[in-house]
Design a protein around this motif. Structure first.
Motif, PDB file in Angstrom:
ATOM      1  N   LEU A  41       0.820  -1.205   0.000  1.00 37.75           N
ATOM      2  CA  LEU A  41       0.000   0.000   0.000  1.00 37.75           C
ATOM      3  C   LEU A  41       0.858   1.261   0.000  1.00 37.75           C
ATOM      4  N   THR A  42       2.122   1.119   0.376  1.00 35.54           N
ATOM      5  CA  THR A  42       3.037   2.270   0.414  1.00 35.54           C
ATOM      6  C   THR A  42       4.225   2.053  -0.518  1.00 35.54           C
ATOM      7  N   VAL A  43       3.990   1.332  -1.606  1.00 33.77           N
ATOM      8  CA  VAL A  43       5.096   0.978  -2.497  1.00 33.77           C
ATOM      9  C   VAL A  43       5.772   2.218  -3.065  1.00 33.77           C
ATOM     10  N   GLN A  44       5.009   3.311  -3.272  1.00 28.84           N
ATOM     11  CA  GLN A  44       5.616   4.515  -3.829  1.00 28.84           C
ATOM     12  C   GLN A  44       6.589   5.167  -2.850  1.00 28.84           C
ATOM     13  N   ASP A  45       6.503   4.789  -1.558  1.00 26.93           N
ATOM     14  CA  ASP A  45       7.394   5.381  -0.551  1.00 26.93           C
ATOM     15  C   ASP A  45       8.707   4.618  -0.433  1.00 26.93           C
ATOM     16  N   TRP A  46       8.661   3.289  -0.562  1.00 25.22           N
ATOM     17  CA  TRP A  46       9.881   2.505  -0.351  1.00 25.22           C
ATOM     18  C   TRP A  46      10.379   1.812  -1.619  1.00 25.22           C
ATOM     19  N   GLY A  47       9.529   1.674  -2.622  1.00 28.40           N
ATOM     20  CA  GLY A  47       9.880   0.860  -3.774  1.00 28.40           C
ATOM     21  C   GLY A  47      10.906   1.446  -4.716  1.00 28.40           C
ATOM     22  N   PHE A  48      11.187   2.746  -4.594  1.00 26.35           N
ATOM     23  CA  PHE A  48      12.107   3.393  -5.526  1.00 26.35           C
ATOM     24  C   PHE A  48      13.205   4.159  -4.807  1.00 26.35           C
ATOM     25  N   GLN A  49      13.481   3.715  -3.588  1.00 24.10           N
ATOM     26  CA  GLN A  49      14.508   4.359  -2.790  1.00 24.10           C
ATOM     27  C   GLN A  49      15.897   3.899  -3.227  1.00 24.10           C
ATOM     28  N   PRO A  50      16.947   4.607  -2.790  1.00 26.79           N
ATOM     29  CA  PRO A  50      18.321   4.178  -3.103  1.00 26.79           C
ATOM     30  C   PRO A  50      18.595   2.760  -2.642  1.00 26.79           C
ATOM     31  N   LEU A  51      19.493   2.099  -3.340  1.00 22.70           N
ATOM     32  CA  LEU A  51      19.807   0.698  -3.098  1.00 22.70           C
ATOM     33  C   LEU A  51      21.201   0.544  -2.542  1.00 22.70           C
ATOM     34  N   ALA A  52      21.496  -0.648  -2.047  1.00 19.03           N
ATOM     35  CA  ALA A  52      22.850  -0.950  -1.608  1.00 19.03           C
ATOM     36  C   ALA A  52      23.797  -0.890  -2.797  1.00 19.03           C
ATOM     37  N   ALA A  53      24.983  -0.359  -2.566  1.00 19.94           N
ATOM     38  CA  ALA A  53      25.952  -0.197  -3.643  1.00 19.94           C
ATOM     39  C   ALA A  53      26.412  -1.532  -4.217  1.00 19.94           C
ATOM     40  N   SER A  54      26.111  -2.642  -3.518  1.00 20.20           N
ATOM     41  CA  SER A  54      26.486  -3.961  -4.020  1.00 20.20           C
ATOM     42  C   SER A  54      25.517  -4.470  -5.079  1.00 20.20           C
ATOM     43  N   SER A  55      24.382  -3.775  -5.284  1.00 12.89           N
ATOM     44  CA  SER A  55      23.417  -4.205  -6.281  1.00 12.89           C
ATOM     45  C   SER A  55      23.980  -4.006  -7.682  1.00 12.89           C
ATOM     46  N   VAL A  56      23.532  -4.847  -8.598  1.00 13.16           N
ATOM     47  CA  VAL A  56      23.934  -4.709  -9.991  1.00 13.16           C
ATOM     48  C   VAL A  56      22.681  -4.735 -10.840  1.00 13.16           C
ATOM     49  N   GLY A  57      22.745  -4.150 -12.034  1.00 10.82           N
ATOM     50  CA  GLY A  57      21.552  -4.063 -12.860  1.00 10.82           C
ATOM     51  C   GLY A  57      21.803  -4.418 -14.305  1.00 10.82           C
ATOM     52  N   TRP A  58      20.809  -5.057 -14.907  1.00 10.83           N
ATOM     53  CA  TRP A  58      20.867  -5.350 -16.335  1.00 10.83           C
ATOM     54  C   TRP A  58      20.725  -4.074 -17.154  1.00 10.83           C
ATOM     55  N   GLY A  59      20.135  -3.048 -16.549  1.00  8.51           N
ATOM     56  CA  GLY A  59      19.960  -1.798 -17.273  1.00  8.51           C
ATOM     57  C   GLY A  59      21.264  -1.178 -17.722  1.00  8.51           C
ATOM     58  N   SER A  60      22.321  -1.367 -16.939  1.00  7.48           N
ATOM     59  CA  SER A  60      23.619  -0.806 -17.338  1.00  7.48           C
ATOM     60  C   SER A  60      24.092  -1.421 -18.649  1.00  7.48           C
ATOM     61  N   LEU A  61      23.800  -2.710 -18.860  1.00 11.17           N
ATOM     62  CA  LEU A  61      24.153  -3.342 -20.132  1.00 11.17           C
ATOM     63  C   LEU A  61      23.283  -2.813 -21.261  1.00 11.17           C
ATOM     64  N   ALA A  62      22.011  -2.529 -20.963  1.00  5.96           N
ATOM     65  CA  ALA A  62      21.135  -1.963 -21.982  1.00  5.96           C
ATOM     66  C   ALA A  62      21.643  -0.603 -22.448  1.00  5.96           C
ATOM     67  N   VAL A  63      22.101   0.213 -21.504  1.00 10.07           N
ATOM     68  CA  VAL A  63      22.614   1.531 -21.868  1.00 10.07           C
ATOM     69  C   VAL A  63      23.893   1.410 -22.705  1.00 10.07           C
ATOM     70  N   LYS A  64      24.760   0.473 -22.329  1.00  9.52           N
ATOM     71  CA  LYS A  64      25.975   0.241 -23.135  1.00  9.52           C
ATOM     72  C   LYS A  64      25.614  -0.207 -24.550  1.00  9.52           C
ATOM     73  N   GLN A  65      24.628  -1.098 -24.655  1.00 11.86           N
ATOM     74  CA  GLN A  65      24.193  -1.577 -25.973  1.00 11.86           C
ATOM     75  C   GLN A  65      23.599  -0.436 -26.788  1.00 11.86           C
ATOM     76  N   LEU A  66      22.817   0.412 -26.140  1.00 10.19           N
ATOM     77  CA  LEU A  66      22.204   1.548 -26.825  1.00 10.19           C
ATOM     78  C   LEU A  66      23.272   2.490 -27.362  1.00 10.19           C
ATOM     79  N   ARG A  67      24.241   2.799 -26.526  1.00 11.69           N
ATOM     80  CA  ARG A  67      25.294   3.719 -26.962  1.00 11.69           C
ATOM     81  C   ARG A  67      26.136   3.119 -28.081  1.00 11.69           C
ATOM     82  N   HIS A  68      26.299   1.781 -28.063  1.00  8.90           N
ATOM     83  CA  HIS A  68      27.027   1.133 -29.153  1.00  8.90           C
ATOM     84  C   HIS A  68      26.246   1.233 -30.459  1.00  8.90           C
ATOM     85  N   LEU A  69      24.921   1.116 -30.393  1.00  5.81           N
ATOM     86  CA  LEU A  69      24.113   1.265 -31.592  1.00  5.81           C
ATOM     87  C   LEU A  69      24.236   2.672 -32.170  1.00  5.81           C
TER      88      LEU A  69
END
Length: 329
Positions: A41-69
Motif C-alpha cells: 500500500l506504500t510501495v511509492q514510498d519505499w519501492g524506488f529508494q536508493p539501493l545498496a551499492a552492491s546491487s547490480v543491474g541489467w539496465g547498465s548493459l542496456a545503456v551500453k548496448q544503446l550507446r554502441h548502436l
C-alpha cells in the motif's frame, strides 16, 4: 496510432528502469514471501529508494548496448560486465532491449541481432527463446499488432513451436487467475503472464510482478519494458517517476521490520553505501538523460545520419510531454 513510436521508445526504457528499481528493492527487502499486504500500500514510498551499492543491474548493459548502436566505435557489453548474474540469464531481455527497439520493424533481423548479442553469455537454448519472446512481443507492440488474446498463438506461429512445447504450456497455466508464485518457471514467463493479465495498467502489472519470488528485479524490468511500450510514457504512474529526485531514507525500525528476522540482504543494505538507484542500475544520472538516449535511438532508427548534430550534448535541461496529454508535475 495510439502513441508515437518515440513515446513508446521512451516508455519502454523508462518503464524498464522503474521496474528494475522496484524489483531490486523487493528482492533486497525480502517481500515476495510475506503475506502482510501493508507494504504494497506504500510501495511509492519505499519501492524506488536508493539501493545498496552492491546491487547490480541489467539496465547498465542496456545503456551500453544503446550507446554502441548510436556509436559503433564504443565497446559492446560482455559477460564480464556484471559481477553477479541470475542463473537463467533472463535479464538479457533487458540488456538487448535497445536492439529490439532498433530492429522492431523487421522481426527476423531483430532475432538475428539478438542472437549475436547474447553469444558471449553462452545462453542455453530455452533461455535464448525466452529472450526472443520478449523481443518479439515488443516488436508486435511497436508495430501496433499486439493482442493479449492472440499473443500465444503468435508465438507458436512465428517461432514454429508445438502446442505442447514446455514454454507454451507453462505460459498458458500462468495466465490463469492463480497467484504468480510457482518457482519452477522462468522470469520471462512470469513477466509475460503478469503483463498479459493487465496490459492496460502499468501499475497493476508491475505490482503483480514485484511479488514474484523468482528474481523480481528481472521480472519487473521485463514487465516494465512491455507495459511501458504498450501504454507509452504517458501511461507510467507520475508518483513512480522522478527517480532522480528520490532521497536516501533513514534506516528506521519500520524499514527493518519489513523482513523479520532481518535477512542477510537487509543487514547488507543497512551497512552498505547507498546511492541513486537509476545511477546504480542503469548508469544514467536522471530520467531526462535516459529519455534523451531513447530520443537519440529513435532518431537513429528514423534514419538520421549523425545524431550528434541534433543532440550535441547529453547535459542540460529539456521539457518532455506526452502527445495530446496535459498533466501536472
Amino acid at each position: 496510432m495510439r502513441y508515437t513510436v518515440l513515446n513508446r521508445f521512451q516508455g519502454a526504457l523508462l518503464g524498464a528502469a522503474i521496474g528494475e528499481i522496484l524489483g531490486a528493492n523487493c528482492r533486497d527487502r525480502n517481500l515476495a514471501n510475506r503475506t502482510d499486504p501493508s507494504p504494497w500500500l506504500t510501495v511509492q514510498d519505499w519501492g524506488f529508494q536508493p539501493l545498496a551499492a552492491s546491487s547490480v543491474g541489467w539496465g547498465s548493459l542496456a545503456v551500453k548496448q544503446l550507446r554502441h548502436l548510436l556509436q559503433p566505435d564504443l565497446p559492446l557489453p560482455n559477460a564480464d560486465s556484471l559481477p553477479e548474474l541470475e542463473p537463467s540469464l533472463s535479464g538479457l531481455a533487458i540488456a538487448t532491449l535497445p536492439i529490439a527497439l532498433f530492429y522492431h520493424e523487421n522481426p527476423n533481423q531483430m532475432q538475428v541481432q539478438i542472437r549475436q548479442a547474447i553469444v558471449p553469455w553462452q545462453v542455453p537454448a530455452e533461455a535464448a527463446i525466452g529472450v526472443l519472446l520478449v523481443g518479439y512481443t515488443l516488436s508486435l507492440i511497436l508495430r501496433e499488432q499486439f493482442s493479449p488474446t492472440t499473443l500465444i498463438a503468435d508465438f507458436i506461429q512465428y517461432f514454429d513451436l508445438p502446442q505442447t512445447h514446455p514454454l507454451i504450456s507453462s505460459l498458458n497455466r500462468l495466465r490463469s487467475d492463480l497467484p504468480l508464485v510457482p518457482t519452477a518457471h522462468s522470469p520471462v514467463l512470469l513477466a509475460l503472464a503478469a503483463f498479459l493479465r493487465t496490459p492496460d495498467s502499468y501499475r497493476l502489472s508491475l505490482l503483480q510482478a514485484a511479488q514474484s519470488p523468482v528474481h523480481p528485479n528481472v521480472v519487473c524490468a521485463i514487465v516494465g519494458t512491455l507495459s511501458g511500450a504498450y501504454n507509452g510514457k504517458a501511461g507510467l504512474p507520475l508518483d513512480w517517476s522522478a527517480l532522480q529526485r528520490r532521497r536516501a531514507p533513514a534506516l528506521t525500525a519500520e524499514f527493518a521490520s519489513l523482513s523479520e528476522p532481518a535477512s542477510a540482504s537487509t543487514q547488507l543494505l543497512q551497512g552498505a553505501e547507498i546511492t541513486s538507484p537509476l545511477l546504480l542500475l542503469w548508469e544514467v544520472h536522471s530520467e531526462t538523460q535516459l529519455l534523451e538516449l531513447a530520443h537519440q535511438l529513435f532518431a537513429s532508427w528514423s534514419g538520421l545520419y549523425d545524431f550528434t548534430q541534433c543532440f550535441p550534448s547529453s547535459t542540460g535541461s529539456s521539457v518532455l510531454a506526452a502527445p495530446r496529454v496535459i498533466r501536472s508535475l
